[in-house]
Design an enzyme around this catalytic site. Structure first.
Site, PDB file in Angstrom:
ATOM      1  N   LEU A  85       0.779  -1.240   0.000  1.00 23.31           N
ATOM      2  CA  LEU A  85       0.000   0.000   0.000  1.00 23.31           C
ATOM      3  C   LEU A  85       0.810   1.289   0.000  1.00 23.31           C
ATOM      4  O   LEU A  85       0.233   2.373  -0.057  1.00 23.31           O
ATOM      5  CB  LEU A  85      -0.981  -0.014   1.184  1.00 23.31           C
ATOM      6  CG  LEU A  85      -1.903  -1.234   1.207  1.00 23.31           C
ATOM      7  CD1 LEU A  85      -2.920  -1.121   2.341  1.00 23.31           C
ATOM      8  CD2 LEU A  85      -2.630  -1.427  -0.126  1.00 23.31           C
ATOM      9  N   ASN A 102       2.094  -4.735 -10.293  1.00 20.95           N
ATOM     10  CA  ASN A 102       1.154  -4.561  -9.185  1.00 20.95           C
ATOM     11  C   ASN A 102      -0.184  -5.179  -9.564  1.00 20.95           C
ATOM     12  O   ASN A 102      -0.542  -5.231 -10.738  1.00 20.95           O
ATOM     13  CB  ASN A 102       0.957  -3.054  -8.936  1.00 20.95           C
ATOM     14  CG  ASN A 102      -0.055  -2.771  -7.835  1.00 20.95           C
ATOM     15  OD1 ASN A 102       0.030  -3.323  -6.742  1.00 20.95           O
ATOM     16  ND2 ASN A 102      -1.030  -1.909  -8.119  1.00 20.95           N
ATOM     17  N   HIS A 104      -4.212  -4.568  -8.910  1.00 21.04           N
ATOM     18  CA  HIS A 104      -5.186  -3.607  -8.386  1.00 21.04           C
ATOM     19  C   HIS A 104      -6.568  -4.259  -8.423  1.00 21.04           C
ATOM     20  O   HIS A 104      -6.941  -4.858  -9.437  1.00 21.04           O
ATOM     21  CB  HIS A 104      -5.168  -2.326  -9.225  1.00 21.04           C
ATOM     22  CG  HIS A 104      -6.033  -1.264  -8.628  1.00 21.04           C
ATOM     23  ND1 HIS A 104      -5.631  -0.514  -7.545  1.00 21.04           N
ATOM     24  CD2 HIS A 104      -7.295  -0.876  -8.920  1.00 21.04           C
ATOM     25  CE1 HIS A 104      -6.614   0.314  -7.208  1.00 21.04           C
ATOM     26  NE2 HIS A 104      -7.631   0.112  -8.031  1.00 21.04           N
ATOM     27  N   ASP A 145      -1.115   3.439  -9.849  1.00 18.70           N
ATOM     28  CA  ASP A 145      -2.071   2.760 -10.741  1.00 18.70           C
ATOM     29  C   ASP A 145      -2.081   3.271 -12.181  1.00 18.70           C
ATOM     30  O   ASP A 145      -3.104   3.206 -12.852  1.00 18.70           O
ATOM     31  CB  ASP A 145      -3.503   2.871 -10.168  1.00 18.70           C
ATOM     32  CG  ASP A 145      -3.572   2.335  -8.757  1.00 18.70           C
ATOM     33  OD1 ASP A 145      -2.845   1.370  -8.445  1.00 18.70           O
ATOM     34  OD2 ASP A 145      -4.348   2.882  -7.951  1.00 18.70           O
TER      35      ASP A 145
HETATM   36  C1  GAR Z   1      -5.800  -7.335  -2.895  1.00 17.92           C
HETATM   37  O1  GAR Z   1      -7.157  -7.405  -3.231  1.00 17.92           O
HETATM   38  C2  GAR Z   1      -5.067  -6.404  -3.834  1.00 17.92           C
HETATM   39  O2  GAR Z   1      -5.601  -6.376  -5.109  1.00 17.92           O
HETATM   40  C3  GAR Z   1      -5.273  -5.083  -3.149  1.00 17.92           C
HETATM   41  O3  GAR Z   1      -5.128  -5.352  -1.772  1.00 17.92           O
HETATM   42  C4  GAR Z   1      -5.617  -6.668  -1.524  1.00 17.92           C
HETATM   43  C5  GAR Z   1      -4.591  -7.374  -0.665  1.00 17.92           C
HETATM   44  O4  GAR Z   1      -5.093  -8.627  -0.252  1.00 17.92           O
HETATM   45  N1  GAR Z   1      -4.323  -4.108  -3.592  1.00 17.92           N
HETATM   46  C6  GAR Z   1      -4.599  -2.808  -3.660  1.00 17.92           C
HETATM   47  O5  GAR Z   1      -5.663  -2.340  -3.301  1.00 17.92           O
HETATM   48  C7  GAR Z   1      -3.486  -1.934  -4.234  1.00 17.92           C
HETATM   49  N2  GAR Z   1      -3.980  -0.640  -4.579  1.00 17.92           N
HETATM   50  P1  GAR Z   1      -4.102  -9.716   0.336  1.00 17.92           P
HETATM   51  O6  GAR Z   1      -3.214  -9.040   1.367  1.00 17.92           O
HETATM   52  O7  GAR Z   1      -4.982 -10.732   0.966  1.00 17.92           O
HETATM   53  O8  GAR Z   1      -3.289 -10.258  -0.821  1.00 17.92           O
END
Ligand code: GAR
Length: 190
Positions: A85, A102, A104, A145
């Protein structure tokens, strides 16, 4: 051997899926999980799966070369942001140009940018009464992004879906596609 460095901030379901996917691959392995959060569940998952991890703070990440130098020493073939993040520092992006991707949890360019992560994205999707959401896997540039898209997949939403329902659908899509797309990028298939 080709190697993957994963950056993750939280739960780590993507990191877990990626590590598991490559576990029995003789040519590709995850060499380290990097996290900005000392107590992030992803670190426990990495440990259980036998993958080393490294945590860092804002000072290490942005104002020192610690992570840059560590990455240069490990020289991963790809750096994967899996629920990471923080904004990625330009000096690392420049050193690993074209090798940082990445995921998203939405169909960029919709629902991207600063503050758009995790549940914030899904809440915005529901509030906007979207009929579909999806995932975008893209190259990382210095702006949130905005890098070129490598892969997108969408999923239908129903008008009764809550943000938690959308999150579940998105996590399923991520589990289905992200490890395979990473493999294809490493093998220069896409
Ligand atoms: C995931 O859904 C990913 O796509 C998102 O955070 C989540 C992490 O889940 N990423 C973002 O929002 C980036 N902007 P996880 O820790 O269980 O893999």
């Amino acid at each position: 051997m080709k190697s993957i460095a994963i950056f993750a901030s939280g739960t780590g379901s993507n990191a877990q899926n990626i590590i598991t996917y490559f576990k029995n691959n003789p040519d590709i392995y995850v060499n380290c999980v990097y996290s900005n959060k000392e107590n992030a569940p992803v670190l426990h998952k990495a440990q259980q799966l036998g993958v080393p991890s490294l945590t860092f703070n804002k000072e290490n990440f942005y104002n020192s070369d610690l992570i840059l130098e560590t990455l240069k020493n490990q020289n991963p073939n790809i750096i994967v942001l899996a629920g990471f993040l923080w904004k990625f520092p330009e000096k690392i992006i420049n050193a690993f140009s074209g090798k940082i991707i990445n995921i998203h949890p939405a169909l960029l360019p919709k629902f991207g940018g600063k503050g758009m992560y995790g549940m914030n994205v899904h809440k915005a999707v529901v509030a906007n009464k979207e009929t579909h959401s999806g995932i975008t896997i893209h190259h990382v540039t210095k702006n949130y992004d905005e890098g070129a898209t490598i892969f997108q997949e969408k999923v239908a939403l129903s008008d009764t879906d809550t943000a938690a329902d959308v999150a579940k659908k998105i996590h399923n899509l991520e589990a289905k596609h992200f490890p395979k797309i990473i493999e294809d990028v490493i093998l220069n298939k896409i």
